[in-house]
Design a protein around this motif. Structure first.
Motif, PDB file in Angstrom:
ATOM      1  N   ARG A   1       0.836  -1.245   0.012  1.00 10.59           N
ATOM      2  CA  ARG A   1      -0.260  -0.171  -0.037  1.00 10.59           C
ATOM      3  C   ARG A   1       0.711   1.263   0.117  1.00 10.59           C
ATOM      4  O   ARG A   1       1.651   1.391   0.795  1.00 10.59           O
ATOM      5  CB  ARG A   1      -0.784  -0.015   1.186  1.00 10.59           C
ATOM      6  CG  ARG A   1      -1.910  -1.134   1.181  1.00 10.59           C
ATOM      7  CD  ARG A   1      -2.553  -1.349   2.474  1.00 10.59           C
ATOM      8  NE  ARG A   1      -1.686  -1.345   3.681  1.00 10.59           N
ATOM      9  CZ  ARG A   1      -1.082  -2.549   4.063  1.00 10.59           C
ATOM     10  NH1 ARG A   1      -1.404  -3.577   3.323  1.00 10.59           N
ATOM     11  NH2 ARG A   1      -0.270  -2.340   5.126  1.00 10.59           N
TER      12      ARG A   1
ATOM     13  N   SER B   1     -13.181  -6.049   5.623  1.00  9.18           N
ATOM     14  CA  SER B   1     -12.339  -5.068   6.453  1.00  9.18           C
ATOM     15  C   SER B   1     -12.452  -5.185   7.991  1.00  9.18           C
ATOM     16  O   SER B   1     -11.600  -5.164   8.575  1.00  9.18           O
ATOM     17  CB  SER B   1     -12.432  -3.663   6.284  1.00  9.18           C
ATOM     18  OG  SER B   1     -12.610  -3.533   4.792  1.00  9.18           O
TER      19      SER B   1
ATOM     20  N   LEU C   1      -8.908  -5.657   9.190  1.00  7.82           N
ATOM     21  CA  LEU C   1      -8.320  -4.283   9.629  1.00  7.82           C
ATOM     22  C   LEU C   1      -7.690  -4.399  11.193  1.00  7.82           C
ATOM     23  O   LEU C   1      -6.664  -3.903  11.396  1.00  7.82           O
ATOM     24  CB  LEU C   1      -9.283  -3.265   9.731  1.00  7.82           C
ATOM     25  CG  LEU C   1      -8.856  -1.638   9.540  1.00  7.82           C
ATOM     26  CD1 LEU C   1      -7.777  -1.775   8.376  1.00  7.82           C
ATOM     27  CD2 LEU C   1     -10.266  -0.898   9.448  1.00  7.82           C
TER      28      LEU C   1
ATOM     29  N   LEU D   1      -4.269  -5.874  10.968  1.00  9.11           N
ATOM     30  CA  LEU D   1      -3.314  -4.845  10.358  1.00  9.11           C
ATOM     31  C   LEU D   1      -2.875  -3.878  11.275  1.00  9.11           C
ATOM     32  O   LEU D   1      -1.759  -3.248  11.201  1.00  9.11           O
ATOM     33  CB  LEU D   1      -3.802  -4.364   8.920  1.00  9.11           C
ATOM     34  CG  LEU D   1      -3.057  -3.358   8.314  1.00  9.11           C
ATOM     35  CD1 LEU D   1      -1.773  -4.213   7.534  1.00  9.11           C
ATOM     36  CD2 LEU D   1      -4.075  -2.902   7.106  1.00  9.11           C
ATOM     37  N   ILE D   2      -3.927  -3.234  11.744  1.00 12.46           N
ATOM     38  CA  ILE D   2      -3.531  -1.944  12.662  1.00 12.46           C
ATOM     39  C   ILE D   2      -4.007  -2.032  14.284  1.00 12.46           C
ATOM     40  O   ILE D   2      -3.677  -1.259  14.921  1.00 12.46           O
ATOM     41  CB  ILE D   2      -4.107  -0.814  12.032  1.00 12.46           C
ATOM     42  CG1 ILE D   2      -5.727  -0.829  12.141  1.00 12.46           C
ATOM     43  CG2 ILE D   2      -3.685  -0.295  10.721  1.00 12.46           C
ATOM     44  CD1 ILE D   2      -6.402   0.489  11.708  1.00 12.46           C
TER      45      ILE D   2
ATOM     46  N   ARG E   1      -7.750   0.850  17.034  1.00  9.25           N
ATOM     47  CA  ARG E   1      -7.670   1.852  15.706  1.00  9.25           C
ATOM     48  C   ARG E   1      -8.760   1.228  14.795  1.00  9.25           C
ATOM     49  O   ARG E   1      -9.231   1.956  14.123  1.00  9.25           O
ATOM     50  CB  ARG E   1      -6.238   1.837  15.125  1.00  9.25           C
ATOM     51  CG  ARG E   1      -5.279   2.605  15.998  1.00  9.25           C
ATOM     52  CD  ARG E   1      -4.038   2.815  15.625  1.00  9.25           C
ATOM     53  NE  ARG E   1      -3.164   3.761  16.275  1.00  9.25           N
ATOM     54  CZ  ARG E   1      -2.006   3.071  16.756  1.00  9.25           C
ATOM     55  NH1 ARG E   1      -1.652   1.825  16.616  1.00  9.25           N
ATOM     56  NH2 ARG E   1      -1.096   4.157  17.376  1.00  9.25           N
ATOM     57  N   ALA E   2      -8.703   0.094  14.760  1.00 11.08           N
ATOM     58  CA  ALA E   2      -9.496  -0.696  13.650  1.00 11.08           C
ATOM     59  C   ALA E   2     -11.136  -0.415  13.991  1.00 11.08           C
ATOM     60  O   ALA E   2     -11.920   0.050  13.106  1.00 11.08           O
ATOM     61  CB  ALA E   2      -9.414  -2.188  13.596  1.00 11.08           C
TER      62      ALA E   2
ATOM     63  N   GLY F   1      -2.499   7.464   8.005  1.00 14.13           N
ATOM     64  CA  GLY F   1      -2.403   5.960   7.698  1.00 14.13           C
ATOM     65  C   GLY F   1      -1.146   5.299   7.939  1.00 14.13           C
ATOM     66  O   GLY F   1      -1.040   4.004   8.232  1.00 14.13           O
TER      67      GLY F   1
ATOM     68  N   LEU G   1      -1.558   1.440   8.294  1.00 15.30           N
ATOM     69  CA  LEU G   1      -2.579   1.228   7.281  1.00 15.30           C
ATOM     70  C   LEU G   1      -2.228   1.414   5.894  1.00 15.30           C
ATOM     71  O   LEU G   1      -2.298   0.869   4.774  1.00 15.30           O
ATOM     72  CB  LEU G   1      -3.741   2.101   7.477  1.00 15.30           C
ATOM     73  CG  LEU G   1      -5.119   2.120   6.562  1.00 15.30           C
ATOM     74  CD1 LEU G   1      -5.538   0.730   6.505  1.00 15.30           C
ATOM     75  CD2 LEU G   1      -6.009   3.076   6.889  1.00 15.30           C
TER      76      LEU G   1
END
Length: 235
Positions: A92, A125, A129, A132-133, A137-138, A153, A158
């Protein structure tokens, strides 16, 4: 691969979902493709569902399932995939002026015009998500919908890297070239294993890793690398 509905900021309708699935299947079947760069035409990367199509009944749950199937295939495919996210919005990369949100989730109901609030859940997501984070936060992004800046991000993981908008094309080319220079067998194994890292128990993961490692040892690219090292030692 370019999302090409710039007149609606590349929001997706039924045709979008179908064509995305077809494009992903075509890419996945091509053995000569190693790196995929996804971008959006115009001033957005991709802004979720086309709300007018949704309201008109022209975007249905089966369409969204096809869409998610394509996204899952992108995550699982052996190709390395780069999301080049420009100014409007399994890697990303974003211009520093971009903003990111989850359009299907909450959108600050009190501040939004009627009919523009989040009406759906943001698909997988919800699964990806938090991994990932982090959960806290997700949940904030999922429930409030954002938006957040590309720099934010990047800070929370992210976005891999945010670069100034003027440097974005060059940075995208550079990371693509770096990925293309990597050895295919070991990179493919590494991507496949890391994608499954949160979903397998330790011993199962270790067995799959050892199988992949054996494949690396047996590969032509490994043999060539070892031969190159031996020749350098002799010289």
């Amino acid at each position: 691969m370019t999302f090409d509905r710039p007149h609606v900021l590349n929001a997706g309708n039924s045709r979008f979902a179908t064509e995305l699935g077809e494009a992903v299947a075509s890419i996945n079947a091509r053995r000569d493709v190693r790196v995929v760069v996804m971008t959006g035409a115009g001033r957005a990367f991709q802004t979720g569902v086309d709300l007018k199509a949704l309201a008109a009944g022209e975007l249905t749950q089966p369409d969204l399932i096809r869409w998610e199937d394509a996204m899952t295939e992108i995550e699982r495919m052996d190709k390395l995939v780069i999301a080049g996210i420009q100014r409007a919005l399994h890697r990303r990369r974003s211009s520093a002026g971009a903003r990111v949100r989850l359009p299907a989730g909450g959108r600050g109901r009190a501040a939004q015009p009627a009919g523009r609030q989040g009406m759906l859940i943001p698909s997988m997501s919800l699964f990806r998500l938090p991994r990932l984070i982090g959960m806290g936060r997700a949940k904030e992004l999922i429930l409030l919908g954002g938006p957040i800046t590309a720099r934010e991000g990047e800070r929370i993981g992210l976005v891999n890297r945010a670069v100034p908008a003027a440097d974005f094309p060059k940075a995208l080319d550079e990371i693509t070239e770096k990925f293309l220079a990597l050895p295919p067998v070991s990179v493919t194994a590494s991507k496949r294993l890391s994608t499954s890292a949160f979903d397998l128990d330790f011993e199962t993961f270790r067995r799959e890793m050892n199988t992949a490692l054996a494949g690396c040892f047996a590969s032509d690219e490994h043999q060539r690398a070892m031969a190159n090292i031996r020749s350098k030692k002799r010289s």
